[in-house]
Design a protein around this motif. Structure first.
Motif, PDB file in Angstrom:
ATOM      1  N   LEU A 123      40.924  28.721  55.260  1.00  0.00           N
ATOM      2  CA  LEU A 123      40.613  29.898  54.074  1.00  0.00           C
ATOM      3  C   LEU A 123      41.743  30.972  54.242  1.00  0.00           C
ATOM      4  N   LEU A 124      42.175  31.018  55.517  1.00  0.00           N
ATOM      5  CA  LEU A 124      43.071  32.153  55.882  1.00  0.00           C
ATOM      6  C   LEU A 124      44.383  32.217  55.285  1.00  0.00           C
ATOM      7  N   LEU A 125      45.003  30.780  54.827  1.00  0.00           N
ATOM      8  CA  LEU A 125      45.927  30.631  54.001  1.00  0.00           C
ATOM      9  C   LEU A 125      45.999  31.202  52.725  1.00  0.00           C
ATOM     10  N   THR A 126      44.903  30.868  52.165  1.00  0.00           N
ATOM     11  CA  THR A 126      44.360  31.351  50.724  1.00  0.00           C
ATOM     12  C   THR A 126      44.612  32.937  50.811  1.00  0.00           C
ATOM     13  N   LEU A 127      43.902  33.472  51.814  1.00  0.00           N
ATOM     14  CA  LEU A 127      43.914  35.211  51.889  1.00  0.00           C
ATOM     15  C   LEU A 127      45.395  35.503  51.829  1.00  0.00           C
ATOM     16  N   VAL A 128      46.421  35.036  52.691  1.00  0.00           N
ATOM     17  CA  VAL A 128      47.577  35.259  52.789  1.00  0.00           C
ATOM     18  C   VAL A 128      48.262  35.064  51.580  1.00  0.00           C
ATOM     19  N   VAL A 129      48.158  33.946  50.696  1.00  0.00           N
ATOM     20  CA  VAL A 129      49.017  33.789  49.385  1.00  0.00           C
ATOM     21  C   VAL A 129      48.533  34.820  48.776  1.00  0.00           C
ATOM     22  N   ILE A 130      47.165  35.064  48.369  1.00  0.00           N
ATOM     23  CA  ILE A 130      46.531  36.235  47.653  1.00  0.00           C
ATOM     24  C   ILE A 130      47.218  37.339  47.799  1.00  0.00           C
ATOM     25  N   ALA A 131      47.407  37.849  49.253  1.00  0.00           N
ATOM     26  CA  ALA A 131      48.085  39.074  49.608  1.00  0.00           C
ATOM     27  C   ALA A 131      49.517  38.913  49.061  1.00  0.00           C
ATOM     28  N   ILE A 132      49.906  37.837  48.804  1.00  0.00           N
ATOM     29  CA  ILE A 132      51.688  37.951  48.791  1.00  0.00           C
ATOM     30  C   ILE A 132      51.676  38.040  47.046  1.00  0.00           C
TER      31      ILE A 132
ATOM     32  N   GLY B   5      50.523  36.466  35.025  1.00  0.00           N
ATOM     33  CA  GLY B   5      50.569  35.155  36.121  1.00  0.00           C
ATOM     34  C   GLY B   5      49.835  35.289  37.260  1.00  0.00           C
ATOM     35  N   ALA B   6      50.073  36.498  38.045  1.00  0.00           N
ATOM     36  CA  ALA B   6      49.414  36.668  39.095  1.00  0.00           C
ATOM     37  C   ALA B   6      47.935  36.573  39.294  1.00  0.00           C
ATOM     38  N   LEU B   7      47.537  37.386  38.101  1.00  0.00           N
ATOM     39  CA  LEU B   7      46.041  37.543  38.051  1.00  0.00           C
ATOM     40  C   LEU B   7      45.358  36.110  37.808  1.00  0.00           C
ATOM     41  N   ILE B   8      46.083  35.048  37.057  1.00  0.00           N
ATOM     42  CA  ILE B   8      45.526  33.810  36.878  1.00  0.00           C
ATOM     43  C   ILE B   8      45.809  33.099  38.317  1.00  0.00           C
ATOM     44  N   ALA B   9      46.996  33.169  39.002  1.00  0.00           N
ATOM     45  CA  ALA B   9      47.000  32.397  40.149  1.00  0.00           C
ATOM     46  C   ALA B   9      45.782  33.062  41.123  1.00  0.00           C
ATOM     47  N   ALA B  10      45.625  34.191  41.095  1.00  0.00           N
ATOM     48  CA  ALA B  10      44.493  34.857  41.975  1.00  0.00           C
ATOM     49  C   ALA B  10      43.257  34.440  41.810  1.00  0.00           C
ATOM     50  N   ASN B  11      42.806  33.810  40.444  1.00  0.00           N
ATOM     51  CA  ASN B  11      41.649  33.490  40.082  1.00  0.00           C
ATOM     52  C   ASN B  11      41.688  32.051  40.652  1.00  0.00           C
ATOM     53  N   ILE B  12      42.475  31.428  40.471  1.00  0.00           N
ATOM     54  CA  ILE B  12      42.670  30.012  41.011  1.00  0.00           C
ATOM     55  C   ILE B  12      42.300  29.822  42.353  1.00  0.00           C
ATOM     56  N   LEU B  13      43.061  31.068  43.128  1.00  0.00           N
ATOM     57  CA  LEU B  13      42.869  30.984  44.507  1.00  0.00           C
ATOM     58  C   LEU B  13      41.444  31.452  44.951  1.00  0.00           C
ATOM     59  N   SER B  14      40.894  32.259  43.916  1.00  0.00           N
ATOM     60  CA  SER B  14      39.581  32.690  44.347  1.00  0.00           C
ATOM     61  C   SER B  14      38.692  31.643  44.524  1.00  0.00           C
ATOM     62  N   GLY B  15      39.018  30.651  43.317  1.00  0.00           N
ATOM     63  CA  GLY B  15      38.182  29.754  43.330  1.00  0.00           C
ATOM     64  C   GLY B  15      37.929  28.655  44.483  1.00  0.00           C
ATOM     65  N   LYS B  16      39.334  28.660  45.215  1.00  0.00           N
ATOM     66  CA  LYS B  16      39.406  27.806  46.442  1.00  0.00           C
ATOM     67  C   LYS B  16      39.032  28.455  47.579  1.00  0.00           C
TER      68      LYS B  16
END
Length: 589
Positions: free
Chosen positions: A159-168, A288-299
């Motif tokens: 899950l840390l990887l997901t947080l890193v990608v969200i941060a980016i 696009g970043a919002l949509i990506a963030a929502n996908i990442l939030s689900g993961k």
């Protein structure tokens, strides 16, 4: 196979769980497989993150700039990534299946070893439902250690990887993601506190239900003969309802936290979308970043929802592991003898032997001394509860005397392992049980290399051959559940053949002629008299025919020997004729 002997007090931790050293030793050889699984999980989680980046690129580059070539390249890349993901998931599943199989087989071997090698008193005090629960616990350990719960714990660190990608890709939404994650951690901790504490109560009620079910199914024919039994119905309904109430209560707790987790997931979507919209309006991020963030939030929240749902399983796992540990802490009966003794004559000496099941003040055998054999046919008689069957079990080494010694050819049986005692002493309990399989498999259960000649001879001398020879499949006939394919008398004859097939020097039998017709009893009596010429044969019996033929008779009453001696001496005291027989006498010191 790892040594599953007595577990140590010291404990180790692995995969967020703490367990005794014996369990760690069992898992230790499997750690390379778990490490491979983690590497595969890393690849799977990285590929899962690519879908969010794919969405980001499609909205920000393809849609915004009309980049068809970019879209094709992105799609080809995702197809390749999905193919790799399939391979990684299949490989991970294969590894975990192998891990689960190895875990279950090794633990099951240890449990079955204790089913056959624990002291008799321990085995007698645990009903069949106890062992059913043990093997159900083994299955629970396997599914937790090698199923979805284990994969979830392996995936959590990523899950840390997901947080890193969200941060980016969506920096303004990182605080929201951290806030949602903290809420889930608190919820998971709270559900763990509730569900794990109550898992043991649910298991106890389940064991009570299974014990009642085992009793009822074992007595089903007797209950059928009794006719409608409201009392039994009430007892069954009470045990089942008690378990059901406990199970429903635990399910309600689990559903409560699961529902809250689902609501938190919805809240996460709302918060991410709301704060993302604000960030877009402030030109801090793209659509696009919002949509990506929502996908990442689900993961990010998906595994946390699963974690809340699985806490009940984890709590049950801890209880199962503790129950198996307690079983493995029990000391086994010694199986092997330090040295190989020469063939014994079969002389049994009892020196002030006493035994109690529970209270040492309430003895089942009290100060028994005497000698039996070598050789001869000896009968032990007495009223019910006088200690006859208990004395037989003491001689066989199934019980350990509270006081005194039992010697075989001057050797204390405490020096002998169960394997040696089984070779020296053949024992027939009062209610022998056959197991599912063929007649041949049952007769050769303890001597699988027995010759066909020995098999035929044992069947003939026990009287079992008379009905086996008439069966279409002969010795390959299935005996059914507990020998249900045969009458009680036929089962008894098969059990006698099972004892005699190995020709042990000492033969102990508890009521061998009960459930047997008169002609078969007379035939068996001739067999016992013939065996008594070269074996020490001791029979607990109420048969006057056996008493008339016995070389020695022991009379017990209220846990004590109140009379013992030769058949000629004892028969008149019992109101029988003083017919003389050849053989050895019984002496009482």
């Amino acid at each position: 196979m790892a040594d599953l002997g007595n577990s140590e007090v010291h404990k180790k931790t692995f995969m967020f769980f703490t367990w005794p050293v014996w369990f760690n030793d069992l898992v230790e050889p499997l750690k390379p497989a778990y490490k491979q699984t983690m590497w595969m999980s890393l690849g799977i989680n990285i590929i899962a993150l690519l879908s969010s980046l794919f969405a980001l690129q499609v909205y920000d580059r393809v849609v915004a700039k009309g980049g068809y070539n970019t879209l094709i390249a992105l799609c080809v890349g995702m197809v390749i990534a999905i193919a790799v993901d399939v391979l990684l998931r299949q490989g991970r599943s294969l590894l975990m299946r192998k891990v689960g199989m190895r875990l279950e087989v090794n633990i099951a071997k240890g449990v079955f070893q204790r089913l056959t090698q624990l002291p008799t008193r321990f085995l007698e005090q645990r009903p069949p439902a106890f062992w059913t629960t043990m093997f159900r616990d083994i299955e629970l350990v396997r599914t937790t250690m090698a199923g979805a719960p284990a994969l979830l714990l392996i995936d959590l660190p990523f899950l840390l990887l997901t947080l890193v990608v969200i941060a980016i890709v969506a920096t303004p939404l990182l605080p929201v993601s951290l806030f949602v994650l903290i809420l889930f951690v608190v919820l998971a901790w709270r559900s763990q506190m509730t569900l794990q504490q109550n898992a043991e109560q649910e298991k106890e009620k389940l064991m009570s239900r299974d014990a009642m079910l085992a009793d009822l199914t074992g007595a089903r024919l007797h209950l059928k003969a009794l006719g409608p039994t409201p009392v039994i119905n009430q007892k069954w309904q009470h045990h089942y309802a008690t378990w059901m109430d406990e199970s429903i209560s635990r399910s309600a707790d689990a559903d409560y936290y699961k529902d809250i987790a689902q609501d938190l997931m919805l809240l996460s979507t709302v918060l991410m979308t709301t704060f993302g919209a604000v960030a877009i309006l402030n030109q801090q991020m793209s659509i696009g970043a919002l949509i990506a963030a929502n996908i990442l939030s689900g993961k990010l929240v998906g595994p946390m929802v699963q974690l809340v749902s699985h806490w009940r399983t984890y709590g049950q796992f801890v209880g199962a592991q503790e129950r198996i540990t307690k079983l493995f802490d029990e000391a086994l009966d010694p199986q092997e003898t330090a040295i190989d003794y020469p063939k014994i004559k079969g002389e049994i000496t009892l020196d002030n032997v006493s035994f109690a099941y529970h209270d040492p003040k309430s003895l089942q055998v009290a100060g028994v001394s005497g000698r039996l054999g070598a050789g001869g046919l000896h009968a032990i008689i007495g009223n019910n509860g006088s200690g006859k069957s208990t004395l037989l079990k003491l001689i066989r080494g199934l019980y350990t005397p509270l006081d005194g010694k039992i010697l075989i050819d001057k050797i204390d049986i405490q020096q002998l392992g169960q394997a040696t005692l089984a070779q020296w002493i053949g024992y027939l309990p009062q209610s022998p049980k056959l197991i599912q399989g063929t007649i041949k498999e049952n007769l050769t259960l303890h001597v699988p290399d027995a010759s066909d000649a020995a098999l035929l001879d044992a069947a003939k001398v026990s009287g079992a051959y008379d009905f086996i020879s008439l069966l279409p499949e002969g010795f390959d006939t299935q005996v059914g559940e507990g020998g249900s394919a045969f009458s009680a008398g036929q089962q008894k004859r098969l059990a006698i053949a099972q004892v005699l097939i190995s020709q042990p020097p000492i033969i102990l039998m508890d009521e061998p002629t009960s459930d047997i017709d008169k002609p078969t009893e007379q035939s068996l009596l001739l067999t016992f008299k013939e065996l008594a010429k070269t074996h020490t044969v001791i029979l607990v019996t109420h048969s006057t025919d056996i008493l008339q033929a016995a070389d020695g008779i022991v009379l017990m009453d209220k846990a004590q020997v109140v009379g013992a001696g030769s058949g000629e001496k004892m028969r008149p005291q019992l109101g029988l004729s003083a017919t003389k027989t050849q053989g050895k006498e019984s002496d009482n010191a």
